[in-house]
Enzyme design. Structure first.
Site, PDB file in Angstrom:
ATOM      1  N   GLU A 260     -57.230  48.269  -3.445  1.00 16.76           N
ATOM      2  CA  GLU A 260     -57.300  47.324  -2.304  1.00 16.76           C
ATOM      3  C   GLU A 260     -58.555  47.996  -1.365  1.00 16.76           C
ATOM      4  O   GLU A 260     -59.141  48.884  -1.564  1.00 16.76           O
ATOM      5  CB  GLU A 260     -56.256  47.637  -1.277  1.00 16.76           C
ATOM      6  N   GLU A 461     -48.880  38.031  -4.225  1.00 12.44           N
ATOM      7  CA  GLU A 461     -47.974  39.067  -4.872  1.00 12.44           C
ATOM      8  C   GLU A 461     -46.687  39.492  -3.988  1.00 12.44           C
ATOM      9  O   GLU A 461     -46.930  39.444  -2.837  1.00 12.44           O
ATOM     10  CB  GLU A 461     -48.797  40.624  -5.360  1.00 12.44           C
TER      11      GLU A 461
END
Length: 549
Positions: A260, A461
């Site tokens: 991330e 997600e």
């Protein structure tokens, strides 16, 4: 879990490539690999998928789907379901789909699992391509063998592949069954110079990834981290060129811990419960490279004293933010001239890192026919406060009056990247019972507005695996706000394929979810109805199921 002991796969061409000499593509075109995976027979109308687990005891009537029960089969009519306007569904493969030796694991279960996903109407799979496995021992030497085999196998079942360039570690340490460290030669360089790793105000080092403070410095045996990442992606492009735009349709570029774009303000292993403990996080700016940048920025403003480190008065990890000097909503030092200077520098460094990664990836994959994306963290446990402390320490300069995600979306938009984020199954009502400041739905709404303003897709997600009906309905509810299949359709990645997915009740819920996503009309009209509970995309034989191991 028990595994078969497969023979070592082999290829007709070497998959260990130097950084400058890539293998000749003509020697391994699509479906020409000579490996020892037992691939499916030509598909017939009626298809049986079976998997043997540890026990030799057969299940009784009704079929208890415990991993300790013996043989299970899933019978279904194989008719690949095509999307009709709804967002496509991808499934994340197991972390250890490719083992430490670089070979594809679960040589019997993997083909059966991929076949079942294809029959259920899944668009494709997501595979994490670990830097620590591919370039493990020698810089510039890459071993793609297991990933080549996996892509070829997915293509045989008509599944698309998204590849995640994973430049971070996985797991909590050598005792973790899913432990994948950074490349060994990188770890050696970190031991020589600990400042290559992030550090907080207490001097604690985080080795999930390399500090962005040294992005452009030749600290990795003459190469900079950005050069190492670029060489990795470039060699991936050359090695997988026959698949790009055909089977491999997406590349997600890892940009930090857990892949991330963020700082490791909270260890990734603790993020699964961080919102329950309400952790504020720690600013990660105390390695010498980050401090050098901070000092230089402070000198430019004429305030040298601001370059000595992060803000004081940030409190402890579990403290109420309104009881801290820096994060107090009304008169906290985060709202002062100094606080704004520091937060702009800290978030700006993260944006600069993202810009560098996007620029390299866009150049490398330009013209290959793949979509590129990057992921931001779903840090929502202080989203209901004015100061948003856990987002600030992660590098997202989000306050009551400032949108911390719009600059990231603009940056992604400049390089035609999609934005990906998790926590699509989380519900405000449930999270509020554990943490009144948590607002996952409010957080996702902010992301959606930012991506719409910048005209980029937002890919969803789920944060953790939950097999209850409420979680699936929440994912559908969240996804209905997406731009549906017009100019830039969104997609959803389900986390993650494991043996539990193929248990009867879980499989029925999952296939129903895929079917609801596949049809735009059903998707839009039946969100509140709980879906069609009387039918399944696969006819299920009582007592039998596909078991993944």
């Amino acid at each position: 879990m028990a595994m078969a002991s497969p023979s070592t796969p082999s290829f007709s061409a070497s998959c260990c490539c130097s950084r400058t000499n890539s293998p000749p593509f003509a020697r391994f075109p699509f479906v020409s690999f000579n490996h020892r995976v037992v691939l499916p027979h030509p598909l017939t109308r009626r298809l049986a998928v079976s998997s043997r687990l540890n026990s030799s005891n057969a299940s009784g009537p009704g079929g208890s789907v415990s991993p300790d029960n013996g043989d299970y089969e899933l019978y279904h009519k194989f008719s690949r379901q095509r999307r009709r306007g709804g967002p496509p569904v991808f499934v994340m493969l197991p972390v250890d789909a490719v083992g430490p030796s670089g070979n594809l694991r679960r040589l019997k279960a993997m083909p059966q699992s991929l076949r079942a996903l294809a029959a259920a109407g899944v668009e494709g799979v997501v595979m994490e391509v670990w830097w620590g496995l591919v370039e493990s021992k020698v810089p510039g030497v890459y071993d793609w063998q297991g990933y080549l085999e996996l892509v070829s196998l997915a293509g045989r079942f008509g599944l698309k592949v998204r590849a995640v360039m994973a430049f971070h570690e996985c797991g909590t340490g050598p005792g973790d069954p899913h432990w994948i460290p950074l490349p060994l030669w990188v770890i050696e360089e970190i031991y020589k110079d600990p400042n290559l790793a992030y550090a907080d105000r207490f001097g604690r080092r985080n080795m999930e990834c390399i500090s962005l403070g040294c992005d452009n410095l030749p600290v990795l045996l003459g190469r900079s981290p950005i050069q190492a990442y670029s060489d990795f992606m470039r060699n991936f492009r050359e090695t997988f060129r026959p698949f790009l735009g055909v089977i491999i349709t997406g590349i997600q570029v890892g940009m930090g811990p857990a892949g991330e774009l963020r700082y490791p303000s909270c260890p990734s292993s603790k993020l699964v419960s961080a919102w329950r403990s309400r952790e504020l996080g720690e600013f990660q700016c105390y390695d010498k490279y980050m401090l050098a940048s901070l000092k230089a920025c402070a000198r430019e403003t004429g305030m040298n004293a601001w370059g000595n480190g992060g803000p004081s008065g940030a409190g402890n990890l579990m403290q109420n933010p309104d009881h801290t000097e820096f994060f107090r909503s009304d008169d906290g030092s985060g709202n002062t001239t100094y606080g704004k200077f520091f937060l702009e520098w800290y978030s700006g460094m993260l944006l600069l890192h993202g810009e560098r990664m996007c620029r390299e990836a866009e150049t490398i994959f330009r013209g290959t026919g793949v979509n590129t994306s990057a992921k931001v963290a779903g840090i929502h446990w202080h989203h209901g406060t004015q100061s948003h402390p856990s987002e600030l320490t992660a590098g997202y300069y989000k306050t009551l009056t400032r949108d911390g995600y719009l600059p990231i979306a603009r940056m992604f938009g400049r390089y035609e990247f999609s934005m990906c984020c998790a926590c699509f199954e989380m519900q405000y009502v449930q999270e509020k019972q554990m943490n009144p400041n948590s607002s996952p739905e409010g957080f996702l709404r902010k992301l959606l507005l930012a991506t719409r303003d910048c005209d980029i897709p937002l890919e969803g997600e789920n944060f953790g695996v939950s097999w209850d009906d409420d979680s699936f309905q929440q994912m559908l509810k969240t996804l209905k706000f997406f731009p549906n299949g017009i100019e830039k359709p969104s997609s959803f990645t389900f986390m993650r394929m494991d043996k539990n997915m193929f248990e009867y009740g879980n499989w029925v819920r999952f296939t129903r979810f895929v079917r609801q996503m596949s049809d735009a009309n059903i998707f839009q009209a039946k969100l509140g109805s709980g879906g069609d509970t009387n039918q399944s995309s696969m006819s299920y034989k009582p007592g039998l199921t596909l078991a993944y191991s």
